[in-house]
Design an enzyme around this catalytic site. Structure first.
Site, PDB file in Angstrom:
ATOM      1  CE  LYS A 123      -2.220  -1.878   3.484  1.00 48.38           C
ATOM      2  NZ  LYS A 123      -3.135  -2.259   4.544  1.00 48.38           N
ATOM      3  CG  ASP A 133      -6.759  -4.958   7.663  1.00 51.98           C
ATOM      4  OD1 ASP A 133      -6.230  -6.023   7.316  1.00 51.98           O
ATOM      5  OD2 ASP A 133      -6.872  -3.977   6.908  1.00 51.98           O
TER       6      ASP A 133
END
Ligand code: BGC
Length: 642
Positions: free
Chosen positions: A198, A233
């Protein structure tokens, strides 16, 4: 071409709504006269073709996803999918109680949460949180800088707790640390960063234990807290959603990045190689962002990948997630501007800047249902510096829709791949009943077209009947509360039963099978499984050169190995180890006497007798009798009575 938006209700995070007090910087009718009738049809047609996701292609993606999952479970490095063991073997039960913190690092922001859990009755009593955006330079800085920044945010937030909550002596505040990057977990509270994704490129973290990095930073801040669970997550989302709904089996993140995890049977994971999971099941973090088989990629995807900081990696993520969709659209528009003068003769400089067009921008453009696509015009003007006429705007919306449709449909196919794999392994587990896929992430939460395309693909692939059972649902609390719940479920400070001396005794073989377990403290079954699992890992993996005493949560375990059997006693940290070592030996001598040279099978077939012997010398956690002779005599009397 589907230009019209379906739902105007997009979260404010994604939509730039025009406010009356802030007039748009472009006058309403100043359309770019120069960008005349554009001849972009061949480019647009090619884009449609190259990124098309017809049913057979989706089917291939779903099948390939399932196959890659199997290959990744078979051996380490078996496929693009890492299929990481999360060490989360039991999901929150609802009994979790107390005050826990969660730290969530995964994208451009990091969040700190304080969660007060009240057990089955009160559930989540209160939550408070702070969100801080991560300065861009820290995403490219050093590990120390990043973790110091996080720890100082945590310290500031923890200070605000004041005197509201009393911390029992001998315990610390516990944290669930959601760290949303590929991590090779080494236990529930430790894990090595495999690589950044990311757009993060922090030096000095890859290959390190991220919990240790955080601990060191907390120490530098003088913060005395303890990480009890390190979770991805997706895993946090699954745990959080499962807390409310037992049918949750899969969790998917569609935000800046993407990932999926699911509940897997331990016996379906060959690479576990006999390591046991306390519940027979575990959550697998697929890291599906790295999937790449059979994706319909365009020249724009290839160029974007080549220019990225991780070329050749995270291809699925680069095709379906929020960080990249806007950028792909921008690249298409640049090509259309260059080749076909979509926005006039020159290519605007702003449009040529990588990542100038973000996914929230393309989302906002797709919500414009006005006849003249005025919002589209102003977004193009403000964000990309281009003036556009109506036909150019329509083309822009079409490009957005094409890229978003591909992303949503491929994500849907990925979900079906996971469900398919689970169903193939246990018939009826998924398709025969209600199954919930918990969703989280800004892209899914805020982009209605993306959500619709995803759902459509799932329904096309599964058929209407089966897909009725598959509920794809945005999660209530997200991964933060899930991480706090996992910290609670894995708390190091839960065995607090002050007056008892021996907490439990376990007899386990090398493979982790528990042949005898006697608890002198009231623990729930799930907690007992966890204790047995942890104790086994502790004693089996311990170097024989070390002492036979080892810290276990707030207690210590005294253990001794006899052939392939481990005898473990859990006692207070201050108790006399040698006395308990003797105690174990005495127990073994008595067993030997009874079974003349005791072996594991004797214990299996005569477990009632083994428990009887144990009761003769430990009762309610207290040693009753230490004379071998007395115990043997007493056993003899009992035998006569039989
Ligand atoms: C990371 C995953 C994470 C996902 C969503 C990906 O880039 O590799 O670990 O779960 O983003 O945040």
């Amino acid at each position: 071409m589907s230009v019209a938006a379906t739902s105007p209700s997009v979260g404010s995070f994604y939509l730039r709504r025009r406010s009356p007090s802030a007039p748009m910087s472009m006058p309403r009718f100043r359309m770019a006269v120069r960008s005349a009738a554009v001849s972009v049809t061949p480019l647009l047609t090619k884009l449609h073709n190259d990124s098309a996701t017809p049913l057979p292609l989706l089917r291939h993606v779903a099948d390939a996803m399932a196959a890659d999952m199997r290959a990744g479970l078979a051996v380490e490095g078996g496929s693009d999918l890492k299929m990481i063991l999360s060490y989360v073997d039991s999901l929150p039960s609802g009994n979790e109680e107390g005050l826990f913190y969660a730290l969530d690092l995964g994208g451009t922001n990091f969040r700190v949460l304080r969660v007060q859990l009240g057990g089955k009755q009160e559930r989540v009593i209160a939550t408070e949180f702070d969100q801080v955006s991560i300065p861009k330079e820290l995403m490219f800085g050093t590990s120390e800088q990043l973790f110091d920044f996080i720890a100082s945010g945590l310290a500031k937030f923890a200070q605000k707790e004041g005197n509201k909550f009393h911390l029992p002596t001998g315990t610390k505040r516990e944290i669930g640390f959601t760290f949303s990057f590929p991590v090779k977990q080494t236990s529930i509270d430790s894990g090595i960063l495999i690589k950044w994704t990311k757009g993060f490129s922090v030096s000095g973290t890859a290959g390190k234990d991220v919990v240790a990095c955080l601990n060191e930073a907390m120490e530098r801040q003088g913060l005395d807290m303890r990480v009890s669970a390190l979770v991805n997550d997706a895993v946090g989302t699954l745990a959080g959603a499962r807390y409310w709904d037992d049918d949750v089996m899969v969790a998917v993140i569609l935000g800046t990045g993407t990932n999926a995890c699911y509940v897997e049977r331990a016996d379906a994971i060959p690479k576990l190689q006999g390591q046991v999971s306390s519940s027979g099941r575990t959550i697998i973090n697929t890291e599906w962002g790295a999937f790449s088989d059979g994706l319909p990629l365009t020249e724009f995807d290839r160029d974007m990948d080549a220019a990225s900081i991780n070329p050749g990696e995270q291809i699925f993520e680069k095709t379906i997630s929020g960080m990249y969709l806007g950028e792909i659209v921008r690249r298409v528009l640049v090509k259309m501007a260059e080749a076909d003068a979509l926005f006039g003769e020159s290519v605007p400089e702003k449009l040529s800047t990588p990542f100038a067009l973000r996914t929230p921008d393309i989302c906002a453009m797709q919500q414009d249902i006005s006849d003249d696509l005025q919002d589209v015009g102003s977004i193009l003007y403000n964000v990309a510096g281009v003036e556009s006429n109506l036909s150019a705007r329509k083309i822009v919306v079409d490009v957005c829709d094409t890229i978003v449709k591909r992303g949503g449909r491929l994500a849907g196919a990925g979900i079906v791949g996971i469900l398919q794999k689970m169903e193939e392994d246990s018939k009826g587990l998924i398709f025969g009943k209600r199954t919930v896929v918990a969703m989280d992430g800004g892209l899914y939460a805020n982009y209605p077209q993306y959500r619709r395309y995803l759902q459509e693909a799932v329904t096309e692939l599964l058929g209407t009947e089966i897909s009725k059972n598959v509920v794809i649902e945005l999660t209530k609390d997200g991964s933060g509360i899930g991480a706090a719940l996992l910290a609670a479920a894995n708390s190091h400070f839960t065995l607090n039963f002050a007056s008892t001396m021996i907490r439990f005794i376990l007899l386990q073989n090398r493979q982790g099978k528990t042949r005898l377990a006697k608890y002198y403290v009231p623990l729930e079954d799930s907690e007992k499984h966890k204790v047995e699992y942890e104790v086994h890992r502790l004693v089996v993996n311990r170097d024989p050169k070390f002492t036979n005493f080892v810290e276990f949560r707030t207690h210590k375990v005294i253990y001794r190995r006899y052939a392939g059997l481990f005898f473990s006693l859990c006692v207070d940290i201050t108790d006399n180890e040698l006395a308990y070592l003797e105690c174990i030996h005495l127990f073994v001598e008595i067993l030997d006497h009874f079974f003349s040279n005791v072996c594991e099978l004797d214990l299996v077939f005569n477990f009632h007798k083994v428990y009887l012997i144990l009761d003769e010398f430990i009762l309610a956690g207290e040693l009753q009798e230490t004379s071998k002779k007395a115990i043997i005599e007493r056993m003899g009397e009992l035998e006569k009575l039989e």
